[in-house]
Design an enzyme around this catalytic site. Structure first.
Site, PDB file in Angstrom:
ATOM      1  CG  ASP A 421      -2.224   0.682   1.031  1.00  0.00           C
ATOM      2  OD1 ASP A 421      -2.312   1.547   0.140  1.00  0.00           O
ATOM      3  OD2 ASP A 421      -3.171   0.386   1.782  1.00  0.00           O
ATOM      4  CG  ASP A 485      -9.501   2.210  -0.148  1.00  0.00           C
ATOM      5  OD1 ASP A 485      -8.922   1.178  -0.550  1.00  0.00           O
ATOM      6  OD2 ASP A 485      -8.933   3.096   0.510  1.00  0.00           O
TER       7      ASP A 485
HETATM    8  C1  GLA Z   1      -5.739   1.901   2.387  1.00  0.00           C
HETATM    9  C2  GLA Z   1      -6.092   0.777   1.442  1.00  0.00           C
HETATM   10  C3  GLA Z   1      -7.136  -0.110   2.068  1.00  0.00           C
HETATM   11  C4  GLA Z   1      -6.620  -0.640   3.398  1.00  0.00           C
HETATM   12  C5  GLA Z   1      -6.195   0.508   4.294  1.00  0.00           C
HETATM   13  C6  GLA Z   1      -5.511  -0.014   5.535  1.00  0.00           C
HETATM   14  O1  GLA Z   1      -6.814   2.772   2.550  1.00  0.00           O
HETATM   15  O2  GLA Z   1      -6.496   1.282   0.204  1.00  0.00           O
HETATM   16  O3  GLA Z   1      -7.464  -1.174   1.214  1.00  0.00           O
HETATM   17  O4  GLA Z   1      -5.555  -1.512   3.172  1.00  0.00           O
HETATM   18  O5  GLA Z   1      -5.304   1.398   3.627  1.00  0.00           O
HETATM   19  O6  GLA Z   1      -5.111   1.016   6.369  1.00  0.00           O
END
Ligand code: GLA
Length: 660
Positions: A421, A485
């Site tokens: 990420d 997300d």
């Molecule tokens: C980001 C990612 C999510 C998740 C969060 C965890 O927002 O896009 O999918 O992994 O971080 O903190």
């Protein structure tokens, strides 16, 4: 004249390095559409000609590709040679700059890859202020229609378009990352054909289209050096990222299919496993017990890889701390992390883990030990986004830390899946430092390349607060990319529809969750959510410990269906049918004799048999009209379409057809 040849198209340039023809095989036999007549007035010839790559001395007024500080750059052509495509060499006798230009078709595709290498053979340092990868020329007798993808967090890959009859259109990112705001591919249509241009770069970038008064559109793609020129000392050189171009006679979707084929070639050939990810179920509240309870159900449903998301490491109770300290939290895994991973694997699941290795929270042991590792502008406050700083991965010590942290985790535990990420863009940077953006991106690629070479069995999913790091370079170095997300059904349909307009299904990670819509909260069935996640790489992200027997039974069936059809979905040719705003909305995947259609009702419900109504028809493409596909002829499926009859309870379907 030099012609290079791709799968079905060819590209011809002349000895002035001007484009002569670009189109289907044979297109160069005839007068060039790029040739112009008439006298050039108040400009230079390079401002009018279909120049492939120009310094600002050659094309001073209408958009050059290369520029240096303090002087206008000019050059002479030294040679053109055939070498893995074409290679041209140009030299500026004043500064000693030597530029190599490269063109080649990626083998087996219609994608022309172009890049430049700028060497400083002179005696003094040269500051490069503009560093394009390539200019692509498109005939535009009546302007062009430009299609692109734009958005923001939770709303990525929204299709947009504009008509440009004169002037300039530009998209890009100054964030040191590809960004949520624009995807780095565009499609340009001139009424006769559609051209796709994309950039393989994960830092700041720009793609612009200039349409002139004399019938030429020129698309420039490259890194953005906005405010941060690159200094080349004597003997140094810089290589641009690849700009990729493609011609299609089959519209925007034809361009998308070319990108898909290209990305499949860049990818490692591996079956995409069904994953479970615990983020939406547990967020930061990770405990061995709750994760194992989820893993129990995941195994029962047929999931193949169980991924623990954020929250597993020390100091990570919320998003205020922990990033940088990549040690499993003993309080959350009282029997040890190794025992926990073992317990997951005992259930017949592979194990995956979330990491965000380029980041650090001010509240962490890493930051206490290395406050100098984060980007900053001397004397000014460092800004946090999501309570975190960005590490300067361009530093060799940070690169080693990131590489060794990941290597260590993969050696210490039997992990076969990493979700990498990146939840904040770069803000501050030292403007005096050399090529901050390039150094970060190159070291990102070095770590990813290292992981591929040393841990070839590990699947890597790229993520950046959703889809902020989706581009052709990441497509070559990760196995999957997380588009957004936003996992709510109707919102996600729009995002995935847009994503597939530029990127391939094998990259498109998608989860079935319980999320309500952020933008469109009309309820949709579990089947709708499953068909949607099956349209790419299937994952489940719901709190499945709360699912009842009926939901679990249905999910088990969908997982089995996906396993049966995933080869067709992740390797097949894609046609998008209808639109994500209507009852007629489907994606067709064709691989050899097999056809899979994912269809959704994204519109209203007419009739419900209270009044007369007709079935929705999904006209398929690219079939054999004379062959039979189950109950239908290919001709019927293409001319009339596959029938579906949506009801309040039946809002999505996955159809399998096979040519008999
Ligand atoms: C980001 C990612 C999510 C998740 C969060 C965890 O927002 O896009 O999918 O992994 O971080 O903190």
């Amino acid at each position: 004249m030099w012609t290079i040849t791709g799968a079905t198209t060819e590209y011809t340039i002349d000895d002035q390095l001007e484009l002569v023809a670009w189109g289907p095989h044979g297109v160069s036999h005839g007068p060039s559409p790029y040739a112009f007549h008439g006298k050039v007035q108040y400009m230079l010839r390079g401002d009018v000609a279909a120049v492939e790559y120009a310094p600002d001395g050659v094309r001073p007024f209408l958009g050059a590709d290369l520029g240096i500080a303090a002087q206008v750059l000019n050059w002479r052509l030294v040679s053109v040679t055939e070498q893995d495509g074409l290679r041209a060499e140009l030299v500026d006798d004043v500064t000693g700059l030597r530029v190599e230009l490269r063109w080649r078709f990626a083998p087996g595709t219609d994608v022309v890859e172009r890049w430049a290498v700028v060497h400083n053979d002179g005696a003094a340092a040269v500051s490069v202020t503009r560093l394009g990868s390539a200019g692509f020329n498109i005939p535009s007798p009546a302007g062009v229609d430009i299609s692109y993808l734009c958005g923001q967090w939770s709303q990525e890959f929204t299709p947009a378009s504009t008509t440009l009859t004169r002037g300039r259109f530009a998209i890009g990112s100054e964030q040191g990352v590809t960004g949520h705001q624009f995807a780095s591919t565009i499609a340009v249509a001139n009424g006769q054909a559609t051209y796709g241009i994309g950039l393989a770069w994960t830092g700041s970038w720009q793609i612009s289209v200039d349409v002139d008064a004399a019938g030429l559109a020129r698309v420039r793609a490259g890194r953005s050096l906005e405010g941060a020129p690159i200094t080349l000392a004597p003997g140094e050189s810089v290589t641009t990222p690849v700009a990729a171009g493609v011609y299609s006679a089959d519209g925007h979707d034809g361009v998308a299919r070319q990108w898909h084929a290209y990305e499949r070639r860049l990818a490692r050939p591996a079956t995409r496993k069904v994953i479970y990810n615990s983020w939406e179920a547990t967020t930061f509240d990770v405990t061995a017990e709750a994760q194992l309870a989820l893993a129990d159900v995941a195994a029962e449903l047929g999931v193949e890889t169980f991924v623990v998301d954020d929250g597993w490491f020390v100091g990570r109770h919320d998003d205020h701390g922990g990033l940088g300290d990549w040690t499993p939290d003993p309080a959350k895994f009282p029997d040890g992390f190794g025992a926990f991973v073992h317990a997951v694997r005992e259930k017949g699941l592979e194990f995956g883990l979330w990491v965000e290795p380029e980041m650090v929270n001010p509240k962490s042991a890493l930051y206490a030990a290395h406050p100098d590792w984060v980007y900053e502008t001397a004397g000014r406050e460092r800004s946090t986004i999501r309570q975190q700083y960005l590490l300067n991965l361009g530093r060799e010590d940070v690169f080693e830390f990131v590489r060794d942290t990941l290597d260590g985790l993969l050696r210490d535990y039997p992990i076969t899946y990493l979700k990498w990420d990146f939840n904040r863009p770069r803000t501050e940077a030292d403007r005096n430092a050399q090529d901050v953006d390039g150094a970060h991106v190159h070291n990102l690629y070095r770590v990813l390349d290292f992981l591929r070479a040393n841990h070839p069995g590990v699947t890597i999913e790229g993520c950046a607060a959703g889809g902020a790091r989706v581009d052709l370079a990441m497509a070559a170095r990760t196995d999957m990319l997380w588009p957004s997300d936003n996992t709510a059904p109707l919102d996600r349909l729009l995002i995935q529809w847009g994503f597939l307009g530029a990127h391939a299904p094998h990259l498109m990670s998608s989860w079935v969750t319980d999320a309500a819509g952020m933008f469109d909260d009309r309820p949709r069935s579990l089947a709708f959510r499953f068909v949607l996640a099956c349209a790419g790489v299937l994952g489940i992200g719901a709190d499945i410990t709360r699912w009842g027997d009926a939901e679990k039974a249905e999910a088990t069936e969908w997982v089995a269906t996906y396993k049966r059809v995933r080869d067709v979905i992740t390797r097949g040719e894609v046609h998008r049918i209808g639109s994500p705003h209507e009852e007629r909305c489907a994606i067709q995947y064709t691989l050899g004799d097999r056809v899979v259609v994912c269809a959704w009702n994204a519109g209203g419900l007419d009739g419900r048999d209270g009044v007369p109504a007709r079935d929705v028809r999904l006209p398929l493409r690219g079939l054999d009209p004379a062959a039979r596909y189950g109950d239908f002829s290919g001709a019927h499926l293409m001319a009339v379409g596959l029938p579906v009859r949506w009801t309040p309870g039946y809002d999505a379907g996955l159809f399998e057809l096979e040519r008999q």
